[in-house]
Write an enzyme that holds these catalytic residues in place. Structure first.
Site, PDB file in Angstrom:
ATOM      1  N   CYS A  58       0.628  -1.141  -0.010  1.00 25.27           N
ATOM      2  CA  CYS A  58       0.166  -0.005  -0.035  1.00 25.27           C
ATOM      3  C   CYS A  58       0.750   1.366   0.004  1.00 25.27           C
ATOM      4  O   CYS A  58       1.747   1.146   0.566  1.00 25.27           O
ATOM      5  CB  CYS A  58      -0.967  -0.094   1.286  1.00 25.27           C
ATOM      6  SG  CYS A  58      -2.218   1.438   1.346  1.00 25.27           S
ATOM      7  N   CYS A  62       0.639   4.962   6.818  1.00 25.07           N
ATOM      8  CA  CYS A  62      -0.312   4.737   8.260  1.00 25.07           C
ATOM      9  C   CYS A  62       0.635   3.929   9.205  1.00 25.07           C
ATOM     10  O   CYS A  62       1.135   3.074   9.052  1.00 25.07           O
ATOM     11  CB  CYS A  62      -1.442   4.141   8.229  1.00 25.07           C
ATOM     12  SG  CYS A  62      -2.549   4.770   6.829  1.00 25.07           S
ATOM     13  N   CYS A 102     -16.646  -9.157   5.502  1.00 25.45           N
ATOM     14  CA  CYS A 102     -16.033  -7.669   5.302  1.00 25.45           C
ATOM     15  C   CYS A 102     -14.801  -7.878   4.360  1.00 25.45           C
ATOM     16  O   CYS A 102     -13.874  -8.703   4.829  1.00 25.45           O
ATOM     17  CB  CYS A 102     -15.717  -7.227   6.585  1.00 25.45           C
ATOM     18  SG  CYS A 102     -14.991  -5.430   6.574  1.00 25.45           S
ATOM     19  N   CYS A 133     -19.504  -5.847   3.585  1.00 25.71           N
ATOM     20  CA  CYS A 133     -18.808  -4.689   4.011  1.00 25.71           C
ATOM     21  C   CYS A 133     -17.596  -4.643   3.148  1.00 25.71           C
ATOM     22  O   CYS A 133     -16.951  -5.738   2.866  1.00 25.71           O
ATOM     23  CB  CYS A 133     -18.424  -4.773   5.322  1.00 25.71           C
ATOM     24  SG  CYS A 133     -17.789  -3.482   6.204  1.00 25.71           S
ATOM     25  N   CYS A 193     -19.494   2.228   8.763  1.00 26.90           N
ATOM     26  CA  CYS A 193     -18.573   1.428   9.841  1.00 26.90           C
ATOM     27  C   CYS A 193     -17.478   2.402   9.989  1.00 26.90           C
ATOM     28  O   CYS A 193     -16.504   2.443   9.002  1.00 26.90           O
ATOM     29  CB  CYS A 193     -18.259   0.060   9.341  1.00 26.90           C
ATOM     30  SG  CYS A 193     -17.057  -0.712  10.572  1.00 26.90           S
ATOM     31  N   ARG A 265     -17.851  -2.174  17.990  1.00 30.16           N
ATOM     32  CA  ARG A 265     -17.271  -3.405  17.759  1.00 30.16           C
ATOM     33  C   ARG A 265     -15.991  -3.434  18.518  1.00 30.16           C
ATOM     34  O   ARG A 265     -15.054  -2.553  18.497  1.00 30.16           O
ATOM     35  CB  ARG A 265     -16.996  -3.675  16.365  1.00 30.16           C
ATOM     36  CG  ARG A 265     -16.268  -5.112  16.151  1.00 30.16           C
ATOM     37  CD  ARG A 265     -16.128  -5.372  14.592  1.00 30.16           C
ATOM     38  NE  ARG A 265     -17.238  -5.371  13.777  1.00 30.16           N
ATOM     39  CZ  ARG A 265     -17.606  -4.735  12.843  1.00 30.16           C
ATOM     40  NH1 ARG A 265     -16.807  -3.999  12.173  1.00 30.16           N
ATOM     41  NH2 ARG A 265     -18.904  -4.718  12.479  1.00 30.16           N
TER      42      ARG A 265
HETATM   43  N1  SAM Z   1      -6.697   0.410   3.132  1.00 25.70           N
HETATM   44  C1  SAM Z   1      -7.915   0.988   3.673  1.00 25.70           C
HETATM   45  C2  SAM Z   1      -7.925   2.297   4.479  1.00 25.70           C
HETATM   46  O1  SAM Z   1      -6.701   2.127   5.190  1.00 25.70           O
HETATM   47  O2  SAM Z   1      -8.875   2.639   4.666  1.00 25.70           O
HETATM   48  C3  SAM Z   1      -8.717  -0.375   3.980  1.00 25.70           C
HETATM   49  C4  SAM Z   1      -7.948  -1.276   4.856  1.00 25.70           C
HETATM   50  S1  SAM Z   1      -7.144  -0.510   6.563  1.00 25.70           S
HETATM   51  C5  SAM Z   1      -6.185  -1.945   6.957  1.00 25.70           C
HETATM   52  C6  SAM Z   1      -8.595  -0.754   7.646  1.00 25.70           C
HETATM   53  C7  SAM Z   1      -8.356  -0.182   9.191  1.00 25.70           C
HETATM   54  O3  SAM Z   1      -7.532  -1.302   9.603  1.00 25.70           O
HETATM   55  C8  SAM Z   1      -7.399   0.955   9.222  1.00 25.70           C
HETATM   56  O4  SAM Z   1      -7.988   2.402   9.346  1.00 25.70           O
HETATM   57  C9  SAM Z   1      -6.936   0.929  10.807  1.00 25.70           C
HETATM   58  O5  SAM Z   1      -7.895   1.309  11.663  1.00 25.70           O
HETATM   59  C10 SAM Z   1      -7.112  -0.821  10.998  1.00 25.70           C
HETATM   60  N2  SAM Z   1      -5.711  -1.320  11.212  1.00 25.70           N
HETATM   61  C11 SAM Z   1      -4.698  -1.391  10.456  1.00 25.70           C
HETATM   62  N3  SAM Z   1      -3.488  -1.795  10.860  1.00 25.70           N
HETATM   63  C12 SAM Z   1      -3.930  -2.066  12.273  1.00 25.70           C
HETATM   64  C13 SAM Z   1      -3.399  -2.479  13.311  1.00 25.70           C
HETATM   65  N4  SAM Z   1      -1.972  -2.792  13.316  1.00 25.70           N
HETATM   66  N5  SAM Z   1      -3.981  -2.447  14.592  1.00 25.70           N
HETATM   67  C14 SAM Z   1      -5.214  -1.963  14.665  1.00 25.70           C
HETATM   68  N6  SAM Z   1      -5.761  -1.770  13.785  1.00 25.70           N
HETATM   69  C15 SAM Z   1      -5.513  -1.589  12.558  1.00 25.70           C
HETATM   70  C1  DTB Z   2     -11.398  -2.088  11.540  1.00 23.31           C
HETATM   71  O1  DTB Z   2     -11.707  -1.157  12.015  1.00 23.31           O
HETATM   72  N1  DTB Z   2     -10.318  -3.133  11.994  1.00 23.31           N
HETATM   73  C2  DTB Z   2     -10.170  -4.125  10.723  1.00 23.31           C
HETATM   74  C3  DTB Z   2     -11.282  -3.690   9.810  1.00 23.31           C
HETATM   75  N2  DTB Z   2     -11.904  -2.522  10.145  1.00 23.31           N
HETATM   76  C4  DTB Z   2     -10.640  -3.530   8.261  1.00 23.31           C
HETATM   77  C5  DTB Z   2      -8.682  -4.311  10.331  1.00 23.31           C
HETATM   78  C6  DTB Z   2      -7.808  -4.536  11.253  1.00 23.31           C
HETATM   79  C7  DTB Z   2      -6.323  -4.872  10.904  1.00 23.31           C
HETATM   80  C8  DTB Z   2      -5.633  -5.352  11.961  1.00 23.31           C
HETATM   81  C9  DTB Z   2      -4.208  -5.459  11.074  1.00 23.31           C
HETATM   82  C10 DTB Z   2      -4.318  -6.475  10.230  1.00 23.31           C
HETATM   83  O2  DTB Z   2      -4.680  -7.686  10.452  1.00 23.31           O
HETATM   84  O3  DTB Z   2      -3.477  -6.388   9.180  1.00 23.31           O
HETATM   85 FE1  SF4 Z   3      -2.850   1.233   3.463  1.00 18.11          FE
HETATM   86 FE2  SF4 Z   3      -3.102   2.709   5.621  1.00 18.11          FE
HETATM   87 FE3  SF4 Z   3      -5.116   1.160   4.672  1.00 18.11          FE
HETATM   88 FE4  SF4 Z   3      -2.758   0.249   5.709  1.00 18.11          FE
HETATM   89  S1  SF4 Z   3      -4.318   1.386   6.631  1.00 18.11           S
HETATM   90  S2  SF4 Z   3      -3.909  -0.534   4.020  1.00 18.11           S
HETATM   91  S3  SF4 Z   3      -1.294   1.685   5.008  1.00 18.11           S
HETATM   92  S4  SF4 Z   3      -4.335   2.932   3.681  1.00 18.11           S
END
Ligand code: SAM
Ligand code: DTB
Ligand code: SF4
Length: 340
Positions: A58, A62, A102, A133, A193, A265
């Site tokens: 990606c 983040c 999801c 989702c 969500c 959640r």
């Molecule tokens: N790339 C898209 C985005 O960022 O909107 C969708 C997938 S992203 C992995 C979805 C969410 O997962 C993030 O907004 C974050 O809140 C959560 N997330 C990602 N990595 C995480 C972590 N290490 N621990 C907890 N939550 C995490």
């Molecule tokens: C959310 O709030 N938490 C989920 C879902 N929405 C997509 C993702 C958590 C990701 C945790 C790190 C991982 O498994 O990569």
């Molecule tokens: Fe990419 Fe940020 Fe979503 Fe992770 S949380 S997949 S770095 S946009």
């Protein structure tokens, strides 16, 4: 002194939210449980299963995320899955007892041809009788409309933290970008969500600020995921300080009070939580979980552990047939059968 439990408001001040956090722990839990029971069926938990349909590489930065191309986390990049693979995974999730599926993709935002494939995945998921989702990054209003037309029920897009702390965590998109996507999702007629992450080094005021921002949206998100940071080696937040478990429960409880009708959640981070901590989170008003061995790239409690936890606590999955002998809160042994 306190407003009646049924009140749904969108005008919370920072001071009011911080005052909720400052309540004695038991008082806050009692208040949250009263609000919970006024708006939701007690002892009932909605279950969603996650699938990473496009993993890693990606472009975003983040700081918490194992899927950013900028951090060396050992996550192997994978192309967008085939529709048939997703259909099979959704079928397994349904058989295990999930009611929502999801699909997560490591995109900044989806491209037109990717969206067409994902639209087909959504149709397959819904054809199985599951709620759908997706979380695919930023969306334009036209993209949101396309997803809605394919039947998408929910779109996940998190604010992650307070407006003030946000810049410490992500530089490649703004808080306003996120609010714009949320508005596009709402305008397209999908359910929202939206939640955040705890344990990234944010202050107590930031936690209040996140929840306040969510609660003051024109319409509350139907689903509010509260993630405890999963610390992944290689990410900038790998060494973040642990959250005091009672503070984590307080966040769930304040979310419940601020957004009475939403599902809150208990999201990422459950694998590292004791059964007792999870029970406190349910007491505080959490009524949704991610269910199944994996989140996106990291682990989640396995199905058998969750079944046992539900049985021990008398919790039942939302949407499951009510057990014949469970008639109310006073039921002695309510859920052992229903959790299976
Ligand atoms: N790339 C898209 C985005 O960022 O909107 C969708 C997938 S992203 C992995 C979805 C969410 O997962 C993030 O907004 C974050 O809140 C959560 N997330 C990602 N990595 C995480 C972590 N290490 N621990 C907890 N939550 C995490
Ligand atoms: C959310 O709030 N938490 C989920 C879902 N929405 C997509 C993702 C958590 C990701 C945790 C790190 C991982 O498994 O990569
Ligand atoms: Fe990419 Fe940020 Fe979503 Fe992770 S949380 S997949 S770095 S946009």
């Amino acid at each position: 002194m306190s407003p009646p439990p049924a009140t749904v408001r969108h005008d919370w001040s920072q001071q009011e939210v911080q005052a909720l956090f400052a309540l004695p722990f038991i008082d806050l839990l009692l208040r949250a449980q009263q609000v919970h029971r006024a708006h939701h069926e007690a002892n009932t938990v909605q279950m969603s299963t996650l699938l990473s349909i496009k993993t890693g590489a990606c472009p975003e930065d983040c700081a918490y995320c194992p899927q950013s191309v900028r951090y060396d986390t050992g996550v192997e990049a994978e192309a967008l899955m085939q529709v048939e693979q997703v259909r099979a995974a959704a079928g397994r999730a349904k058989a295990a007892g999930a009611t929502r599926f999801c699909m997560g993709a490591a995109y900044r935002s989806p491209k037109a041809r990717e969206l067409k494939v994902i639209a087909q995945m959504i149709r397959e998921v819904r054809a199985l009788g599951l709620e759908s989702c997706a979380t695919l990054g930023m969306l334009t209003p036209a993209q949101a409309a396309e997803l809605r037309a394919a039947g998408l029920d929910y779109y996940n897009h998190n604010l992650d933290t307070s407006p003030e702390f946000y810049g410490e965590i992500i530089s490649t998109r703004t808080y306003q970008d996120r609010l714009d996507t949320l508005e596009a999702v709402r305008e397209a007629g999908m359910k929202v969500c939206c939640g955040g992450i705890v344990g990234m080094g944010e202050s107590a005021a930031d936690r209040a600020g996140l929840l306040r921002t969510l609660a003051n949206l024109p319409v509350h998100p139907e689903s509010v995921p509260i993630n405890q940071l999963v610390k992944v080696a290689g990410t900038p937040l790998a060494g973040a300080a642990a959250v005091d478990p009672f503070d984590f429960v307080r966040i769930i409880a304040v979310a419940r009070v601020l957004m009475p009708a939403s599902h809150v959640r208990l999201s990422a981070g459950r694998e590292a939580m004791s059964d007792e901590l999870q029970a406190l989170c349910f007491m505080a008003g959490a009524n949704s979980i991610f269910y199944g061995e994996r989140l996106l790239t990291t682990g989640n409690p396995d199905v058998e552990r969750d079944r046992q936890l539900f049985a021990r606590l008398g919790l039942v999955p939302e949407g499951a047939a009510a057990p014949a002998h469970a008639t109310g809160a006073e039921t002695a042994q309510p859920a052992a059968a229903a959790a299976h």
